[in-house]
Design an enzyme around this catalytic site. Structure first.
Site, PDB file in Angstrom:
ATOM      1  N   HIS A  46       0.080 -26.984 101.505  1.00 42.90           N
ATOM      2  CA  HIS A  46      -0.242 -28.010 100.514  1.00 42.90           C
ATOM      3  C   HIS A  46       0.552 -27.798  99.225  1.00 42.90           C
ATOM      4  O   HIS A  46       0.017 -27.379  98.202  1.00 42.90           O
ATOM      5  CB  HIS A  46      -1.754 -28.017 100.241  1.00 42.90           C
ATOM      6  CG  HIS A  46      -2.538 -28.680 101.327  1.00 42.90           C
ATOM      7  ND1 HIS A  46      -3.867 -28.418 101.576  1.00 42.90           N
ATOM      8  CD2 HIS A  46      -2.173 -29.619 102.250  1.00 42.90           C
ATOM      9  CE1 HIS A  46      -4.284 -29.162 102.594  1.00 42.90           C
ATOM     10  NE2 HIS A  46      -3.272 -29.883 103.020  1.00 42.90           N
ATOM     11  N   GLU A 131      -8.216 -27.452 107.267  1.00 41.52           N
ATOM     12  CA  GLU A 131      -8.648 -26.184 107.866  1.00 41.52           C
ATOM     13  C   GLU A 131     -10.070 -26.306 108.415  1.00 41.52           C
ATOM     14  O   GLU A 131     -10.375 -25.811 109.510  1.00 41.52           O
ATOM     15  CB  GLU A 131      -8.584 -25.042 106.847  1.00 41.52           C
ATOM     16  CG  GLU A 131      -8.955 -23.705 107.485  1.00 41.52           C
ATOM     17  CD  GLU A 131      -9.161 -22.582 106.495  1.00 41.52           C
ATOM     18  OE1 GLU A 131     -10.008 -21.704 106.781  1.00 41.52           O
ATOM     19  OE2 GLU A 131      -8.477 -22.561 105.444  1.00 41.52           O
ATOM     20  N   THR A 169     -11.043 -20.285 104.612  1.00 43.59           N
ATOM     21  CA  THR A 169     -10.403 -19.068 104.079  1.00 43.59           C
ATOM     22  C   THR A 169      -9.995 -19.180 102.614  1.00 43.59           C
ATOM     23  O   THR A 169      -9.670 -18.168 101.994  1.00 43.59           O
ATOM     24  CB  THR A 169      -9.148 -18.702 104.897  1.00 43.59           C
ATOM     25  OG1 THR A 169      -8.196 -19.769 104.797  1.00 43.59           O
ATOM     26  CG2 THR A 169      -9.493 -18.452 106.361  1.00 43.59           C
ATOM     27  N   SER A 227      -4.056 -28.584  97.103  1.00 41.95           N
ATOM     28  CA  SER A 227      -4.179 -27.166  97.438  1.00 41.95           C
ATOM     29  C   SER A 227      -5.556 -26.640  97.048  1.00 41.95           C
ATOM     30  O   SER A 227      -5.879 -26.521  95.869  1.00 41.95           O
ATOM     31  CB  SER A 227      -3.091 -26.355  96.725  1.00 41.95           C
ATOM     32  OG  SER A 227      -3.381 -24.972  96.786  1.00 41.95           O
ATOM     33  N   ASN A 229      -6.875 -23.568  97.350  1.00 43.17           N
ATOM     34  CA  ASN A 229      -6.926 -22.286  96.634  1.00 43.17           C
ATOM     35  C   ASN A 229      -6.410 -22.413  95.203  1.00 43.17           C
ATOM     36  O   ASN A 229      -6.887 -21.716  94.312  1.00 43.17           O
ATOM     37  CB  ASN A 229      -6.201 -21.190  97.433  1.00 43.17           C
ATOM     38  CG  ASN A 229      -4.706 -21.260  97.333  1.00 43.17           C
ATOM     39  OD1 ASN A 229      -4.105 -20.692  96.427  1.00 43.17           O
ATOM     40  ND2 ASN A 229      -4.076 -21.964  98.266  1.00 43.17           N
ATOM     41  N   SER A 271       0.330 -21.481  97.951  1.00 42.62           N
ATOM     42  CA  SER A 271       1.352 -22.344  98.564  1.00 42.62           C
ATOM     43  C   SER A 271       2.431 -22.770  97.557  1.00 42.62           C
ATOM     44  O   SER A 271       3.285 -23.588  97.890  1.00 42.62           O
ATOM     45  CB  SER A 271       0.697 -23.577  99.197  1.00 42.62           C
ATOM     46  OG  SER A 271      -0.204 -24.184  98.293  1.00 42.62           O
TER      47      SER A 271
END
Length: 312
Positions: A46, A131, A169, A227, A229, A271
């Site tokens: 991403h 995911e 994750t 994204s 994270n 990413s």
């Protein structure tokens, strides 16, 4: 207080993780070995810059396998795919390279193993994230998604004797811990992963923001809006009481965010490539910063092997 930024404080670690490195390398090696076009189901990672760079080299990003011509080479993104997508790709005869992060694959394998033993699952994650769709798609039924503590009360498993929990994750470590506590309270016998599912890189980048935030006046996170994270890093800084902004590229950085802020904290999602971090550093320097200081942080040495057929 200074009217312009004086110092840039860099979080360590930041940026690419081993799973992202591997996924991008899989696409680049497939292009080198088989030639363009290479089809990729969903954005490989991403990040807008990474996706556009691979498009320029001959990668074609698709969501539906109907858009892949017969005999083509297909790469699954780092986020993983459902069993249905795997089966369809196999049935259509594509040459497939799976760039699913091995830490996501580990979760898939755990789900498959425990499902064979009769388990149902609670999955902690964000609805609609690829995911989560990939992990939940490992089973036809018996996996229940919770996004927050409030969702836990609404879970209605078919049985509670064999119940296990898995997580996306890339979640906030602290948020996931709070939801996990609520899950354990409602289902005291629930089976938890031997090691937490949240990946080492997500944990390390969040820990680095916790170290950095008290030392700075504002936090800039380099990452794309899609994204997970990266979004968690910006959220975490805000929870720690520091103004935080996320940028895809340096030209999105607004001077007013830094006005009156002497120390600018800078990090990047897993990413986001370092070239974008360097662009942001140059932009902050142009606004007045004269020093760059790197913080101490966890050293990452993880490396994941490439699939057969793409190794050097």
């Amino acid at each position: 207080m200074s009217a312009t930024p004086q110092e840039i404080v860099l979080a360590e670690p930041r940026g690419f993780c081993a799973g992202v490195d591997r996924a991008i390398e899989i696409v680049e090696r497939a292009l080198a070995r088989f030639g363009a076009p290479i089809y990729v189901r969903h954005e490989i990672v991403h990040n807008t810059y990474v996706v556009n760079d691979l498009k320029s080299k001959g990668a074609i990003f698709i969501e539906d396998l109907d858009d892949v011509p017969p005999g083509a080479t297909l790469v699954f993104s780092a986020h993983g795919v459902s069993k249905a997508v795997q089966d369809e790709a196999r049935a259509r005869g594509f040459q497939v390279f799976d760039a699913t992060c091995p830490l996501v694959t580990k979760v898939h394998m755990e789900v498959a193993k425990l499902a064979r033993e009769g388990y149902e699952f609670i999955m902690i994650g964000h609805k609609g994230h690829p995911e989560v769709e990939g992990t939940m798609g490992q089973l036809e039924s018996g996996i229940h998604l919770v996004e927050d503590v409030a969702d836990v009360a609404g879970v209605r498993p078919g049985q509670t004797d064999k119940l296990a929990v898995v997580t996306q994750t890339t979640l906030s470590v602290d948020d996931a811990a709070a939801i996990m506590a609520a899950v354990r309270e409602r289902f005291p016998q629930i089976r938890q992963p031997k090691q937490q599912d949240i990946c080492y890189a997500t944990q390390n980048r969040q820990d680095a923001v916790k170290v950095m935030s008290p030392q700075v006046d504002v936090v800039i996170v380099v990452g794309s809006p899609t994204s997970s994270n990266s979004n968690r890093l910006a959220e975490l800084a805000r929870k720690l009481g520091v103004a935080s902004y996320m940028v895809d590229r340096a030209d999105e950085l607004q001077a007013e965010w830094l006005a009156g802020k002497a120390r600018i904290g800078l990090t990047a999602g897993a990413s986001a490539p370092e070239v974008l971090v360097n662009e942001v550093i140059d932009r902050i320097k142009a606004l007045g910063a004269v020093a760059v200081r790197r913080l101490e942080g966890a050293e990452e040495t993880m490396k994941f092997p490439l699939p057969k057929g793409l190794k050097a």
